[in-house]
Write a protein that holds these residues in place. Structure first.
Motif, short mmCIF file in Angstrom:
data_model
loop_
_atom_site.label_atom_id
_atom_site.label_comp_id
_atom_site.label_asym_id
_atom_site.label_seq_id
_atom_site.Cartn_x
_atom_site.Cartn_y
_atom_site.Cartn_z
N TRP A 190 0.22 3.64 -13.21
CA TRP A 190 1.28 4.05 -12.31
C TRP A 190 1.84 2.88 -11.51
O TRP A 190 3.03 2.86 -11.16
CB TRP A 190 0.78 5.13 -11.35
N ILE A 191 1.00 1.90 -11.16
CA ILE A 191 1.44 0.79 -10.32
C ILE A 191 1.68 -0.48 -11.13
O ILE A 191 1.90 -1.56 -10.53
CB ILE A 191 0.42 0.51 -9.19
N ALA A 192 1.69 -0.39 -12.44
CA ALA A 192 1.79 -1.59 -13.29
C ALA A 192 3.05 -2.40 -12.99
O ALA A 192 3.01 -3.63 -12.89
CB ALA A 192 1.74 -1.19 -14.77
N ASP A 193 4.21 -1.73 -12.87
CA ASP A 193 5.45 -2.46 -12.59
C ASP A 193 5.40 -3.13 -11.22
O ASP A 193 5.96 -4.22 -11.03
CB ASP A 193 6.65 -1.51 -12.67
N ASP A 194 4.76 -2.48 -10.26
CA ASP A 194 4.63 -3.07 -8.92
C ASP A 194 3.77 -4.34 -8.96
O ASP A 194 4.08 -5.32 -8.28
CB ASP A 194 4.01 -2.06 -7.95
N LEU A 195 2.72 -4.31 -9.76
CA LEU A 195 1.86 -5.49 -9.87
C LEU A 195 2.61 -6.67 -10.48
O LEU A 195 2.38 -7.82 -10.10
CB LEU A 195 0.62 -5.15 -10.71
N VAL A 196 3.51 -6.37 -11.42
CA VAL A 196 4.32 -7.44 -12.02
C VAL A 196 5.18 -8.12 -10.96
O VAL A 196 5.29 -9.35 -10.90
CB VAL A 196 5.19 -6.88 -13.16
N ARG A 197 5.80 -7.34 -10.10
CA ARG A 197 6.65 -7.90 -9.05
C ARG A 197 5.83 -8.66 -8.02
O ARG A 197 6.28 -9.69 -7.49
CB ARG A 197 7.46 -6.79 -8.37
N ILE B 299 1.30 7.68 -6.40
CA ILE B 299 0.35 8.78 -6.51
C ILE B 299 1.04 10.12 -6.20
O ILE B 299 0.90 11.10 -6.94
CB ILE B 299 -0.85 8.56 -5.57
N VAL B 300 1.81 10.13 -5.12
CA VAL B 300 2.52 11.36 -4.74
C VAL B 300 3.51 11.75 -5.83
O VAL B 300 3.65 12.93 -6.17
CB VAL B 300 3.23 11.17 -3.39
N SER B 301 4.20 10.77 -6.38
CA SER B 301 5.19 11.06 -7.43
C SER B 301 4.55 11.70 -8.65
O SER B 301 5.12 12.61 -9.26
CB SER B 301 5.90 9.76 -7.82
N GLN B 302 3.35 11.26 -9.00
CA GLN B 302 2.67 11.78 -10.19
C GLN B 302 2.00 13.12 -9.95
O GLN B 302 2.03 14.00 -10.82
CB GLN B 302 1.62 10.76 -10.66
N ARG C 77 -7.84 8.59 0.56
CA ARG C 77 -9.21 8.80 0.07
C ARG C 77 -9.28 8.51 -1.42
O ARG C 77 -10.27 7.93 -1.91
CB ARG C 77 -9.65 10.24 0.36
N LEU C 78 -8.26 8.94 -2.16
CA LEU C 78 -8.26 8.69 -3.60
C LEU C 78 -8.22 7.19 -3.90
O LEU C 78 -8.98 6.70 -4.74
CB LEU C 78 -7.05 9.38 -4.25
N LYS C 79 -7.35 6.46 -3.21
CA LYS C 79 -7.26 5.01 -3.45
C LYS C 79 -8.59 4.32 -3.16
O LYS C 79 -9.03 3.46 -3.92
CB LYS C 79 -6.16 4.39 -2.59
N ARG C 80 -9.20 4.67 -2.05
CA ARG C 80 -10.48 4.04 -1.68
C ARG C 80 -11.55 4.38 -2.70
O ARG C 80 -12.37 3.53 -3.08
CB ARG C 80 -10.90 4.47 -0.27
N GLY D 198 0.78 -1.23 0.00
CA GLY D 198 0.00 0.00 0.00
C GLY D 198 0.82 1.28 0.00
O GLY D 198 0.50 2.23 -0.73
N ASP D 199 1.89 1.32 0.80
CA ASP D 199 2.69 2.54 0.84
C ASP D 199 3.38 2.81 -0.49
O ASP D 199 3.57 3.96 -0.88
CB ASP D 199 3.74 2.44 1.95
N ARG D 200 3.78 1.75 -1.20
CA ARG D 200 4.40 1.94 -2.51
C ARG D 200 3.39 2.53 -3.50
O ARG D 200 3.72 3.40 -4.31
CB ARG D 200 4.94 0.62 -3.03
N PHE D 201 2.14 2.07 -3.42
CA PHE D 201 1.10 2.62 -4.29
C PHE D 201 0.88 4.10 -3.96
O PHE D 201 0.67 4.92 -4.85
CB PHE D 201 -0.21 1.84 -4.12
#
Length: 427
Positions: free
Chosen positions: A346-353, A228-231, A312-315, A221-224
């Motif tokens: 944004w999280i596509a690479d994280d999902l692969v791992r 968001i913050v990075s973008q 809030r955005l993720k939820r 969750g924190d990586r996700f």
């Protein structure tokens, strides 16, 4: 059977359960700020003559309330579990008071006991502590994490044992089953994603659960949140910008931006050395106003409001195709419409791992995907549609089970603690 306590000390939330014999119950916290059995893994500090060394503190939802009452006069610390295995983190300074990881953790537990309304006043014979399969952070030191946990817990229980967090969730889920099954547990925490394969025998068996394999990855969750913050936030703070140095124009190093995007490190940035470095960078930056916004974000303790806006955005995106990201603080105002497709990109690479760690669990356990009878998803990020889609595709929606996303680990850890022999479960 002697009383056992299951402790799920999480990056975002902490949950406690107590077991007697074969039954376990969650500890519900008491008081006006209480949020049931979920205790936020957060601390707030403020100067007070009656506090220890002139500093008072609170934890959990009470820490949030104290921070919101006087954000500029307090220090708010959250997600500090992510530095448990980091040799780079030694201590943080809070109102001239040096605090190590174990100091923060011990204080959190002391406040947790106080808000439990007497339920935790008696020291349990056994404490079963959940730990991630793989710790968060770059080059995590597992031995260092264990040392810090031991120091944190030395006054919490007479006998402390460590169990992988998804195995706790597996034990909780097994209590629902009425037939033998091979189950896969996927635990999506704040700092790590962990998988465990467990073979469950029929009710009444001498040994109900047998662990087969566990794997993990330091992405959750924190990586996700960082994505968001990075973008949406970091471009306004100077990310991608440049500064002048000895007649040359150089790219601003990414270290400050990485710290801002990481909740555990953002809380630690409010110190004299870091702020002096930021002000020097501001003087030399081609866009000094952007660095000024970063300084204001740190100085004005905007970590929690930023974290809250991202949550809030993720939820919202878990239930809708698009949602608005709204944040205002520290001289920054952001209102952006974000689509679920944006977030998933944004999280596509994280999902692969994450999926690679899942494959590793199946391989290590010698179990094919079609031999898995049930898949139990737990942890807050398990509610993200892109996460759920991986398991629907791999195993079929009919084999997926959910429930107790924030409490199943503690419940299962307590059940493990009530067993006569917990050796097979220890990490």
């Amino acid at each position: 059977m002697a009383r056992a306590l299951g402790l799920d000390f999480g990056t975002t939330n902490t949950v406690v359960a107590l077991a007697e014999d074969d039954d376990a119950r969650l500890v519900e916290f008491t008081g006006t700020e209480a949020t049931g059995a979920v205790f936020r893994s957060a601390l707030c500090f403020w100067e007070d003559e009656q506090g220890w060394n002139g500093v008072a503190s609170e934890a959990g939802p009470w820490a949030i309330a104290e921070y919101l009452e006087a954000p500029l006069d307090s220090r708010f610390v959250q997600s500090f579990k992510t530095v448990a295995a980091s040799p780079l983190f030694e201590r943080t300074t809070i109102f001239n008071r040096q605090m190590r990881f174990e100091d923060l953790g011990r204080l959190l537990l002391q406040k947790l006991v106080r808000h439990a309304g007497g339920q935790l006043d008696d020291r349990p014979a056994r404490v079963i502590v959940g730990r991630p399969v793989e710790y968060a952070g770059a080059r995590p030191d597992e031995a260092l994490a264990r040392q810090r946990y031991d120091l944190m817990l030395r006054e919490f229980g007479a006998e402390v044992h460590y169990v992988y967090e998804p195995l706790g969730a597996a034990h909780s889920f097994a209590a629902r089953l009425t037939e033998p099954a091979t189950i896969l547990v996927a635990d999506f925490g704040g700092g790590t994603t962990d998988f465990s394969l467990v073979r469950v025998a029929a009710p009444g068996a001498e040994r109900r659960c047998v662990p087969l394999a566990s794997t993990g990855v330091g992405i959750a969750g924190d990586r996700f949140d960082q994505r968001i913050v990075s973008q949406l936030v970091l471009p306004l703070l100077g990310k991608g910008g440049q500064y002048r140095s000895f007649g040359k124009v150089l790219d601003i190093p990414g270290g400050f931006f990485n710290d801002v995007a990481d909740w555990s490190r953002l809380a630690m940035m409010r110190n004299r050395r870091t702020l002096e470095e930021l002000r020097k960078l501001q003087r030399d930056a081609l866009d000094p106003e952007a660095i000024g916004r970063m300084i204001a974000l740190v100085e004005e303790e905007q970590g929690f409001p930023l974290y809250d806006a991202v949550g809030r955005l993720k939820r919202a995106l878990s239930g809708a195709d698009h949602a608005e990201f709204a944040f205002e603080g520290g001289g920054i105002r952001i209102a952006a419409d974000v689509t679920r497709a944006d977030f998933e990109r944004w999280i596509a690479d994280d999902l692969v791992r994450i999926e690679a760690a899942l494959d590793a669990a199946l391989t290590r356990g010698g179990v094919a995907a079609d031999a898995i009878d049930r898949v139990f998803l737990t942890g807050g990020s398990s509610l993200i549609p892109a996460i759920r889609a991986i398991f629907d595709r791999r195993f079929g929606a009919e084999r997926i089970a959910t429930g107790g996303e924030l409490t199943s680990i503690a419940h299962g850890l307590a059940l493990i603690g009530a067993e006569p022999d917990i050796t097979p479960w220890e990490a």
